[in-house]
Design a protein around this motif. Structure first.
Motif, PDB file in Angstrom:
ATOM      1  N   ALA A  64      15.698   4.942  -3.180  1.00 32.47           N
ATOM      2  CA  ALA A  64      14.273   5.468  -2.888  1.00 32.47           C
ATOM      3  C   ALA A  64      13.727   5.233  -3.910  1.00 32.47           C
ATOM      4  O   ALA A  64      12.222   5.007  -3.828  1.00 32.47           O
ATOM      5  N   LEU A  65      14.028   5.334  -5.168  1.00 28.01           N
ATOM      6  CA  LEU A  65      13.056   5.126  -6.353  1.00 28.01           C
ATOM      7  C   LEU A  65      12.759   3.774  -6.147  1.00 28.01           C
ATOM      8  O   LEU A  65      11.427   3.240  -6.804  1.00 28.01           O
ATOM      9  N   THR A  66      13.472   2.740  -6.027  1.00 26.41           N
ATOM     10  CA  THR A  66      13.480   1.260  -5.945  1.00 26.41           C
ATOM     11  C   THR A  66      12.091   1.120  -4.785  1.00 26.41           C
ATOM     12  O   THR A  66      11.413   0.241  -5.192  1.00 26.41           O
ATOM     13  N   ALA A  67      12.281   1.724  -3.697  1.00 26.80           N
ATOM     14  CA  ALA A  67      11.192   1.639  -2.693  1.00 26.80           C
ATOM     15  C   ALA A  67       9.820   2.078  -3.017  1.00 26.80           C
ATOM     16  O   ALA A  67       8.804   1.484  -3.083  1.00 26.80           O
ATOM     17  N   ILE A  68       9.891   3.285  -3.873  1.00 26.80           N
ATOM     18  CA  ILE A  68       8.634   4.119  -4.493  1.00 26.80           C
ATOM     19  C   ILE A  68       8.102   2.804  -5.497  1.00 26.80           C
ATOM     20  O   ILE A  68       6.801   2.622  -5.381  1.00 26.80           O
ATOM     21  N   ALA A  69       8.786   2.340  -6.404  1.00 27.78           N
ATOM     22  CA  ALA A  69       8.290   1.442  -7.339  1.00 27.78           C
ATOM     23  C   ALA A  69       7.768   0.200  -6.659  1.00 27.78           C
ATOM     24  O   ALA A  69       6.736  -0.465  -7.057  1.00 27.78           O
ATOM     25  N   LEU A  70       8.630  -0.547  -5.853  1.00 25.94           N
ATOM     26  CA  LEU A  70       8.314  -1.558  -5.079  1.00 25.94           C
ATOM     27  C   LEU A  70       7.015  -1.361  -4.111  1.00 25.94           C
ATOM     28  O   LEU A  70       5.955  -2.292  -4.351  1.00 25.94           O
ATOM     29  N   GLY A  71       6.725  -0.310  -3.517  1.00 21.55           N
ATOM     30  CA  GLY A  71       5.527  -0.070  -2.861  1.00 21.55           C
ATOM     31  C   GLY A  71       4.387   0.355  -3.496  1.00 21.55           C
ATOM     32  O   GLY A  71       3.395  -0.229  -3.144  1.00 21.55           O
ATOM     33  N   SER A  72       4.572   0.890  -4.637  1.00 17.78           N
ATOM     34  CA  SER A  72       3.359   1.120  -5.525  1.00 17.78           C
ATOM     35  C   SER A  72       2.840   0.085  -6.189  1.00 17.78           C
ATOM     36  O   SER A  72       1.571  -0.641  -6.342  1.00 17.78           O
ATOM     37  N   PRO A  84      -8.367  -2.801   1.796  1.00 20.28           N
ATOM     38  CA  PRO A  84      -7.218  -2.053   2.207  1.00 20.28           C
ATOM     39  C   PRO A  84      -7.287  -0.844   3.356  1.00 20.28           C
ATOM     40  O   PRO A  84      -6.241  -0.289   3.885  1.00 20.28           O
ATOM     41  N   ARG A  85      -8.607  -0.896   4.004  1.00 23.27           N
ATOM     42  CA  ARG A  85      -8.750  -0.342   5.421  1.00 23.27           C
ATOM     43  C   ARG A  85      -7.948  -0.916   6.258  1.00 23.27           C
ATOM     44  O   ARG A  85      -7.490  -0.347   7.686  1.00 23.27           O
ATOM     45  N   LEU A  86      -7.509  -2.116   6.189  1.00 22.34           N
ATOM     46  CA  LEU A  86      -6.766  -2.925   7.288  1.00 22.34           C
ATOM     47  C   LEU A  86      -5.241  -2.652   7.150  1.00 22.34           C
ATOM     48  O   LEU A  86      -4.740  -3.084   8.105  1.00 22.34           O
ATOM     49  N   LEU A  87      -4.836  -1.852   6.160  1.00 22.23           N
ATOM     50  CA  LEU A  87      -3.437  -1.878   5.864  1.00 22.23           C
ATOM     51  C   LEU A  87      -2.851  -0.649   6.079  1.00 22.23           C
ATOM     52  O   LEU A  87      -1.538  -0.537   6.008  1.00 22.23           O
ATOM     53  N   ILE A  88      -3.884   0.625   5.819  1.00 23.07           N
ATOM     54  CA  ILE A  88      -3.107   1.686   5.771  1.00 23.07           C
ATOM     55  C   ILE A  88      -2.573   2.286   7.194  1.00 23.07           C
ATOM     56  O   ILE A  88      -1.175   2.623   6.993  1.00 23.07           O
ATOM     57  N   ALA A  89      -3.059   1.954   8.272  1.00 27.03           N
ATOM     58  CA  ALA A  89      -2.797   2.208   9.619  1.00 27.03           C
ATOM     59  C   ALA A  89      -1.385   1.565   9.890  1.00 27.03           C
ATOM     60  O   ALA A  89      -0.371   2.144  10.543  1.00 27.03           O
ATOM     61  N   VAL A  94       4.428   1.159  11.119  1.00 24.58           N
ATOM     62  CA  VAL A  94       5.535   0.383  10.999  1.00 24.58           C
ATOM     63  C   VAL A  94       6.685   1.478  10.069  1.00 24.58           C
ATOM     64  O   VAL A  94       7.908   1.601  10.852  1.00 24.58           O
ATOM     65  N   SER A  95       6.249   2.237   9.223  1.00 22.51           N
ATOM     66  CA  SER A  95       7.176   3.128   8.479  1.00 22.51           C
ATOM     67  C   SER A  95       7.742   4.150   9.543  1.00 22.51           C
ATOM     68  O   SER A  95       8.781   4.546   9.666  1.00 22.51           O
ATOM     69  N   GLY A  96       6.763   4.705  10.557  1.00 25.40           N
ATOM     70  CA  GLY A  96       7.103   5.768  11.328  1.00 25.40           C
ATOM     71  C   GLY A  96       8.378   5.204  12.396  1.00 25.40           C
ATOM     72  O   GLY A  96       8.995   5.916  12.905  1.00 25.40           O
ATOM     73  N   ALA A 130       9.107   2.175   0.939  1.00 27.26           N
ATOM     74  CA  ALA A 130       8.074   1.030   0.218  1.00 27.26           C
ATOM     75  C   ALA A 130       6.591   1.203   1.020  1.00 27.26           C
ATOM     76  O   ALA A 130       5.522   1.183   0.328  1.00 27.26           O
ATOM     77  N   LEU A 131       6.634   1.191   2.096  1.00 27.66           N
ATOM     78  CA  LEU A 131       5.385   1.221   2.780  1.00 27.66           C
ATOM     79  C   LEU A 131       4.490   2.435   2.659  1.00 27.66           C
ATOM     80  O   LEU A 131       3.355   2.343   2.554  1.00 27.66           O
ATOM     81  N   LEU A 132       5.407   3.616   2.711  1.00 27.69           N
ATOM     82  CA  LEU A 132       4.552   5.030   2.372  1.00 27.69           C
ATOM     83  C   LEU A 132       4.139   4.947   1.004  1.00 27.69           C
ATOM     84  O   LEU A 132       2.983   5.454   0.649  1.00 27.69           O
ATOM     85  N   ALA A 133       4.740   4.534   0.016  1.00 31.03           N
ATOM     86  CA  ALA A 133       4.596   4.643  -1.272  1.00 31.03           C
ATOM     87  C   ALA A 133       3.384   3.761  -1.596  1.00 31.03           C
ATOM     88  O   ALA A 133       2.435   4.095  -2.522  1.00 31.03           O
ATOM     89  N   ALA A 134       3.104   2.584  -0.631  1.00 34.04           N
ATOM     90  CA  ALA A 134       1.981   1.861  -0.956  1.00 34.04           C
ATOM     91  C   ALA A 134       0.709   2.390  -0.571  1.00 34.04           C
ATOM     92  O   ALA A 134      -0.531   1.975  -0.869  1.00 34.04           O
ATOM     93  N   VAL A 135       0.552   3.473   0.265  1.00 37.16           N
ATOM     94  CA  VAL A 135      -0.509   4.286   0.846  1.00 37.16           C
ATOM     95  C   VAL A 135      -1.103   4.742  -0.546  1.00 37.16           C
ATOM     96  O   VAL A 135      -2.683   4.708  -0.377  1.00 37.16           O
ATOM     97  N   THR A 136      -0.596   5.107  -1.444  1.00 39.21           N
ATOM     98  CA  THR A 136      -1.255   5.808  -2.568  1.00 39.21           C
ATOM     99  C   THR A 136      -2.403   4.497  -3.433  1.00 39.21           C
ATOM    100  O   THR A 136      -3.296   5.148  -3.509  1.00 39.21           O
ATOM    101  N   PRO A 137      -1.811   3.730  -3.711  1.00 46.54           N
ATOM    102  CA  PRO A 137      -2.629   2.762  -4.339  1.00 46.54           C
ATOM    103  C   PRO A 137      -3.857   2.093  -3.202  1.00 46.54           C
ATOM    104  O   PRO A 137      -4.714   1.796  -3.790  1.00 46.54           O
ATOM    105  N   LEU A 138      -3.552   2.015  -2.176  1.00 44.23           N
ATOM    106  CA  LEU A 138      -4.603   1.797  -1.143  1.00 44.23           C
ATOM    107  C   LEU A 138      -5.611   2.895  -1.196  1.00 44.23           C
ATOM    108  O   LEU A 138      -6.810   2.257  -1.088  1.00 44.23           O
ATOM    109  N   VAL A 139      -5.153   3.891  -1.131  1.00 36.06           N
ATOM    110  CA  VAL A 139      -6.216   4.925  -0.673  1.00 36.06           C
ATOM    111  C   VAL A 139      -7.010   5.083  -1.980  1.00 36.06           C
ATOM    112  O   VAL A 139      -8.233   5.215  -2.088  1.00 36.06           O
TER     113      VAL A 139
END
Length: 511
Positions: A64-72, A84-89, A94-96, A130-139
């Protein structure tokens, strides 16, 4: 003298349509919470196959920590190169879909292709994490409209994300798991992520790709209904099943996390199916006079096999049981019937339950909280055994079930711990496993250890006769033979008890 032309005033980047501060905070909060829900749920899905051990927890937390680090990291990197607007949805969608398919994927691989379990487990945590962790930098990229407010935006969203992680952890541990099956939690979370994907996609760019992912969610739900490893009941600690014995009308087996934990005959509580339970009963019957009522305390309840046996064979016996899992207690009452009125079951941790008992208040303490793939280490230490010794009467007896395989490092350390606490200690088990039979045939499994601090002997001859009468095939090791068996094993303490590393689980995973 000419003045250099002044730099044009910095201009703010226009805000993304449909992504105001509240929407941004909701996305960061929700995605961060979802990562922790996935982590805890995955740990519970894996427990029936790998055990709820320190190693399993470490593995899941590490992934889980690896996923958060990789996604961020990747999220921030991509946010500087792609709108970023093209990637959040898509990230949410996909994560869902992956989350919704996780229960079926893990259970199917564990039952049908065990060699792939670690890979499937890693992917089902790593990909959505990783996909969910990537949401924070995108937003964050979308909300940064001026360099002057960089610290405020980054700090606020970081705090919102941390708060989401806390809420996801607390709700899962205290609310979700106690109310819904783990598969239902993950399918529900996957559905929410897909709904969020659809809303964000529609508000930011009219994206309409969610219906295809919604079908995946439905498929995940349907697959879970036919996936192996289903439970009759999912409690806070266990996946519980009750299996009827086809050869005995009243026979019922309580299965916890895939391991046969207790056997109860509804019509005959004196019927003891498991060998180690017959060994415990033999030791108790040999140590105490026949039909003498006892005051007994049980660390671990399971199906309440021994409390039922003592109530039937020693009328007037008072049994108090410390069982940490209230869900197992509820299964006992609904599937096995209420025990004798003088049997009290307390939903509590066994170590804490011991501390509440008065000194010298128990004739018998039974330790049977050890499972085939995990052990509550805090019930194994010298400090815990000192509490057991404290609550025993002058002529009291402690008898415990141990499970180990391989080089028996845990069992030897636990017996060494008991020897450092009690005056008399003996071990019962298969002759080859305890050094009383031919060498080279050790297979491990269950052991029963006896301990007393009184001047009264452990009645080993009578115990052996009872073992033989019950056809256990087990023998007793004591004295110099037991010293040789313990070898250089060191006693366990609260400060040093590497039980998960010492224990070697059985490949067959049965008691």
């Amino acid at each position: 003298m000419t003045r250099p032309p002044s730099s044009p005033p910095a201009q703010d980047t226009p805000r993304a349509p449909g992504l105001g501060p509240r929407t941004a905070a909701a996305l960061v909060f929700g995605s961060s919470a979802a990562v922790l829900v996935i982590e805890i749920a995955a740990l519970r899905l894996l427990a029936p196959y790998l055990g709820l051990t320190l190693e399993t927890s470490t593995m899941v937390i590490g992934i889980a920590l690896t996923a958060i680090a990789l996604g961020s990291w990747l999220g921030g990197l991509i946010a500087d190169r792609v709108e970023p607007r093209l990637l959040i949805a898509p990230a949410l969608g996909v994560s869902g879909a992956v989350v919704a398919l996780t229960p079926a994927g893990l259970r199917a691989s564990a039952e049908w292709v065990p060699v792939l379990l670690f890979l499937v487990a890693a992917l089902t945590i790593l990909v959505p994490g990783a996909l969910l962790a990537a949401v924070t930098p995108l937003v964050t990229k979308l909300r940064l409209t001026s360099l002057a407010e960089t610290g405020t935006v980054v700090g606020r969203l970081s705090g919102v994300g941390t708060a989401g992680s806390i809420v996801g952890t607390v709700l899962t541990g205290f609310v979700f798991v106690s109310r819904w099956p783990v598969s239902g939690i993950l399918i529900g979370l996957g559905t929410l992520l897909l709904v969020g994907s659809a809303l964000i996609g529609w508000r930011t760019r009219g994206w309409t790709g969610t219906p295809a992912l919604a079908l995946v969610t439905v498929a995940g739900g349907l697959a879970t209904t036919v996936a192996p490893g289903a439970c009759d009941t999912e409690t806070r600690y266990h996946c519980v099943r009750v299996v009827a014995d086809p050869d005995r009308d009243g026979g019922r087996t309580l299965v916890l996390d895939g391991v046969r934990h207790s056997y109860v005959d509804l019509a005959d509580p004196t019927h003891l199916e498991f060998t180690y339970v017959r060994a415990i009963a033999s030791a108790v019957d040999a140590f105490f006079p026949e039909r003498e009522p006892l005051v007994a305390h049980h660390l671990g309840g399971g199906g309440l096999t021994l409390p039922r046996y003592l109530a039937a064979t020693r009328p007037g016996t008072r049994n108090v049981v410390s069982e940490i899992d209230g869900g197992v207690v509820a299964v006992d009452r609904t599937r096995f019937g209420r025990p004798d009125p003088r049997t009290e079951v307390r939903v509590e941790d066994g170590r804490l339950g011991l501390r509440r008992l008065d000194p010298g208040s128990r004739d018998l303490v039974v330790g049977d909280a050890f499972g085939g793939v995990s052990v509550p280490w805090h019930l194994t230490t010298a400090e815990a055994m000192a509490d057991v010794r404290r609550v025993l009467s002058t002529n009291g007896l402690y008898v415990a079930n141990l499970i180990d395989h391989g080089d028996l490092a845990f069992a030897r350390a636990e017996v060494a711990t008991l020897r450092a606490t009690f005056r008399h200690v003996s071990l019962i088990g298969k002759p080859a496993d305890i050094g009383t039979g031919p060498s080279g045939t050790r297979v491990g499994g269950n052991f029963v250890v006896l301990a007393s601090h009184s001047d009264r002997p452990l009645a080993l001859r009578a115990t052996q006769e009872a073992l033989d009468a019950r056809r256990t095939g087990w023998s007793i090791a004591t004295g110099a033979r037991l010293t040789s068996w313990i070898g250089d094993a060191q006693p366990l303490t609260d400060d040093f008890a590497p039980v998960d590393q010492l224990l070697q689980p059985s490949p067959r995973r049965t008691r």
